[in-house]
Design an enzyme around this catalytic site. Structure first.
Site, PDB file in Angstrom:
ATOM      1  N   ALA A  63       0.829  -1.193   0.000  1.00 15.89           N
ATOM      2  CA  ALA A  63       0.000   0.000   0.000  1.00 15.89           C
ATOM      3  C   ALA A  63       0.870   1.251   0.000  1.00 15.89           C
ATOM      4  CB  ALA A  63      -0.916  -0.001   1.212  1.00 15.89           C
ATOM      5  N   GLY A 102      -0.581  -5.697  -0.514  1.00 20.92           N
ATOM      6  CA  GLY A 102      -1.504  -5.504  -1.623  1.00 20.92           C
ATOM      7  C   GLY A 102      -0.915  -5.909  -2.955  1.00 20.92           C
ATOM      8  N   GLU A 105      -1.539  -9.476  -3.223  1.00 19.80           N
ATOM      9  CA  GLU A 105      -2.980  -9.699  -3.424  1.00 19.80           C
ATOM     10  C   GLU A 105      -3.381  -9.443  -4.874  1.00 19.80           C
ATOM     11  OE1 GLU A 105      -5.156  -8.945   0.785  1.00 19.80           O
ATOM     12  OE2 GLU A 105      -4.069  -7.207  -0.007  1.00 19.80           O
ATOM     13  N   GLU A 125       1.157  -7.436   6.542  1.00 18.16           N
ATOM     14  CA  GLU A 125       0.238  -6.502   7.205  1.00 18.16           C
ATOM     15  C   GLU A 125       0.184  -6.654   8.714  1.00 18.16           C
ATOM     16  OE1 GLU A 125      -1.308  -6.825   2.950  1.00 18.16           O
ATOM     17  OE2 GLU A 125      -0.354  -8.132   4.415  1.00 18.16           O
TER      18      GLU A 125
END
Length: 697
Positions: A63, A102, A105, A125
């Site tokens: 992120a 992310g 992901e 995270e």
């Protein structure tokens, strides 16, 4: 504004290129650009496959930290990920560098994944008090199985590309140009008639996995090893949802758990420490382009536990290091200690035999000062005596080449006095490692009044090379960490004399989250060391400042902690498990009588406040004196060097969370009851009067 996403057509394959330096963080512009690009390729009838790759040194590394704490803006990462996976044309993620958080992901949402041999993938995270909130907890178990998914998500640790292939996370490794490899793989998919292969449609465990048993075991492990932490248990719950629910419902449950983590005070504390680590590298008045002295070789003077640990720090990162001792027997003991440390790592499986041998090959034992003539940096790690330091630095000054950095590992002595023992005080700096030096992340970089900007910048850069959290501090008794811990430990001793037991004091602070209790720490490091420091401080006491006497009694009785088998606790047959010291109660009664008080029961809450508020008050004074540059630097020191719980953010973040008005009120009460040690720090009083916090400084 530069375009962060571009689409190129290569026949019937669309190549989506991401270029958002420095780490292709998934900020709003990148999310929007990616969503538009995938929608465009979906709508283009001529496109039969899609390749996603990133420019620069890495794939998407997570992120955008600039968006932390701000309201979410569409498109969200879950929206982007779902659109990628739902596409009707096969997509290939080409991973290099790191695909983290992310970024992974997004890669998991692509239908296929290839990676360079040096790439890493992970979901870190949890280290920020969060969990993967864009399908990571639902898709990773469907590829790698429940056991591996739990390991990766709960630890936050990345894995290499080869292991990612073994675990089914990556399909194959590439050995050519990123774009060429991605296009070739996409064309193979087309030629073989392979369409989308959606991770979310898979079963969320491997055939032979007992999901319930794995979930239960990881839940128990987290409760035992990470007590008090909020997000790891939510990570386990999210993976459990993947094993029990269809994808859509699992994603909904993941988002609920993510929002719980987002609202947690622990998340704010962990993100505070994340930013604190980045801020610590910035030193006021030190230009970013300050020239650096290259450190290609190093030496350590003193082969004790600390000296060997420091030497290994250099060998671990490929820097040749010489270890100087006074005679052959002492040198052999030091080298054997180094060999034993590395061998233990090999036996644990954390180091290969080849890597062990390579690192040992970088470590050279020497007996003559002349062997240090050509090194770029020397660190002394000898006995904590100003006279011993004088002798060592006089020798180093005579033998080391011009421009060599002369560093002291002193934990409490005056660095300016040490620098004055040389003809080049501008080249002297403090490098205060924490024991065990080859394990602990903290490095206090002590700037003397004569330390040059070039040497300071070089020392901070070296800390990064050594994979340490380097924090610049000024010169005073104990610098930042030890100066504060003196107050903390002193209050623990006062509490013993007032009525607490060592076990109660230590348990109260462990329950708060400290890695160890203060009295167990004293026994571990040696009460002779504590006593020597105390004696050095005695002449500098201010009016009204008295010292607890229990340490004096233990020292006089030869009770020096674990090294003698008895200290605040008793250690039977060399075991480290503490037991009650039967001689201590009488000593405490005598100490209480000397103070004219009667021992009585104390609450755990009182114990925690006395110890922690002493830390906070001293930290405020340190800030006011300019010994530390910022409040977050002090937090970083205690998080990485003193076992302060990461999820509480550090002493000053914790003080802000309590409210400084409350903290000051209690300190004033303690001042009235217990005297001069509790004089409120003027900075703390100013902050309360102005309605500000440490974070506002």
């Amino acid at each position: 504004m530069p375009e962060v996403v571009r689409v190129e057509r290569h026949g019937d394959v669309a190549l989506i290129k991401v270029d958002n330096p420095p780490v292709n963080a998934l900020g709003l512009a990148l999310r929007a650009g990616l969503l538009a690009a995938f929608r465009a390729t979906e709508a283009d009838a001529a496109v039969r496959a899609v390749v996603l790759l990133c420019e620069g040194r890495t794939f998407m590394a997570g992120a955008d930290i600039k968006e932390f704490g701000k309201p979410a803006q569409a498109p969200s990462l879950p929206e982007l990920v779902e659109a990628i996976e739902a596409a009707s044309k096969p997509s290939v993620a080409v991973i290099h560098g790191s695909a983290l958080g992310g970024g992974l992901e997004v890669a998991l949402a692509c239908h296929y994944r290839i990676a360079t041999t040096t790439a890493q993938v992970g979901l870190p995270e949890v280290k920020l008090g969060l969990l993967p909130g864009a399908g990571g907890t639902q898709r990773l178990p469907r590829l790698a199985g429940v056991a591996k998914a739990l390991e990766m998500i709960v630890s936050g640790a990345p894995i290499g590309a080869a292991q990612a292939v073994e675990q089914g996370i990556v399909d194959e490794l590439l050995d050519s140009d990123l774009a060429d490899a991605g296009l070739a793989y996409a064309r193979r998919l087309i030629a073989e008639g392979r369409g989308p292969r959606r991770t979310g449609e898979r079963q969320a465990h491997l055939p032979d996995e007992d999901c319930a048993a794995l979930i239960a075991a990881k839940h128990a492990e987290v409760q035992k090893r990470q007590p008090g932490l909020f997000s790891p248990l939510r990570c386990v719950a999210a993976v459990e949802a993947a094993t029990r629910l269809p994808l859509a419902e699992g994603l909904k449950r993941e988002r609920e758990l993510f929002q719980e983590c987002l609202a947690s005070a622990q998340r704010a504390a962990l993100i505070h420490s994340f930013f604190a680590e980045r801020e610590a590298a910035k030193i006021a008045g030190l230009p970013a382009d300050t020239p650096l002295r290259e450190v290609r070789s190093a030496a350590v003077v003193g082969g004790g536990t600390m000296g060997v640990g420091i030497a290994l720090c250099f060998a671990n990162v490929g820097i040749p290091v010489k270890l100087l001792e006074i005679d052959g027997a002492a040198l052999e003991r030091a080298l054997q200690r180094a060999r034993a440390i590395y061998q233990a790592s090999v036996e644990r499986g954390s180091l290969s035999a080849e890597a062990r041998d390579k690192r040992l090959g970088l470590l050279q034992g020497v007996l003559d000062d002349a062997a240090l003539a050509d090194v770029d940096l020397v660190i002394e790690a000898v006995f904590e005596s100003l006279e011993v330091k004088r002798q060592v630095f006089a020798r180093l000054d005579a033998v080391c080449k011009p421009g060599a950095i002369l560093a002291s590992n002193t934990s409490s002595l005056d660095l300016d006095q040490i620098a004055a023992f040389t003809q080049r005080p501008q080249d002297v700096v403090g490098l205060h490692f924490f024991s065990p030096a080859n394990v602990m992340r903290l490095l206090e970089v002590v700037r003397g009044k004569a330390t040059s900007a070039e040497v300071l910048a070089s020392a901070m850069h070296l800390g990064k090379r050594l994979k340490k959290v380097a924090v610049a501090v000024g010169v005073c008794d104990g610098f930042v960490g030890n100066r504060m811990i003196f107050q903390y430990g002193r209050q623990a001793e006062f509490l013993l004399e007032e009525g607490a037991s060592p076990a109660q004091v230590d348990k109260a602070l462990r329950d708060f989250g400290m890695a160890m209790g203060p009295l167990a720490v004293r026994d571990l490091s040696g009460l002779d060391i504590s006593h020597a420091i105390r004696e050095g401080q005695r002449p500098r006491l201010k009016p009204g400042q008295t010292l607890p006497t229990v340490l004096d009694q233990l020292f006089a009785a030869g009770m020096l902690g674990q090294k003698s088998g008895v200290g605040f606790y008793r250690y039977q047959d060399g075991a480290r498990a503490p037991q009650d010291n039967p001689a201590l109660p009488a000593m405490l009664e005598q100490a209480a009588a000397l103070r004219g008080i009667r021992r009585q029961p104390l609450s755990d809450e009182h114990i925690v406040e006395r110890c922690l508020f002493a830390l906070i008050n001293e930290a405020a004074q340190i800030l006011d004196e300019g010994i530390a540059q910022r409040a977050s630097d002090i937090d970083l020191i205690f998080l990485n060097g003193y076992g302060f719980p990461s999820w509480r953010g550090g002493p000053l973040f914790y003080a802000d969370s309590l409210g400084l008005e409350h903290v000051l009120q209690r300190i004033r009460e303690f001042h009235q009851r217990f005297g001069a040690w509790w004089q409120p720090a003027p900075l703390l009083e100013r902050l309360v009067a102005e309605g500000r916090r440490f974070a506002d400084l």
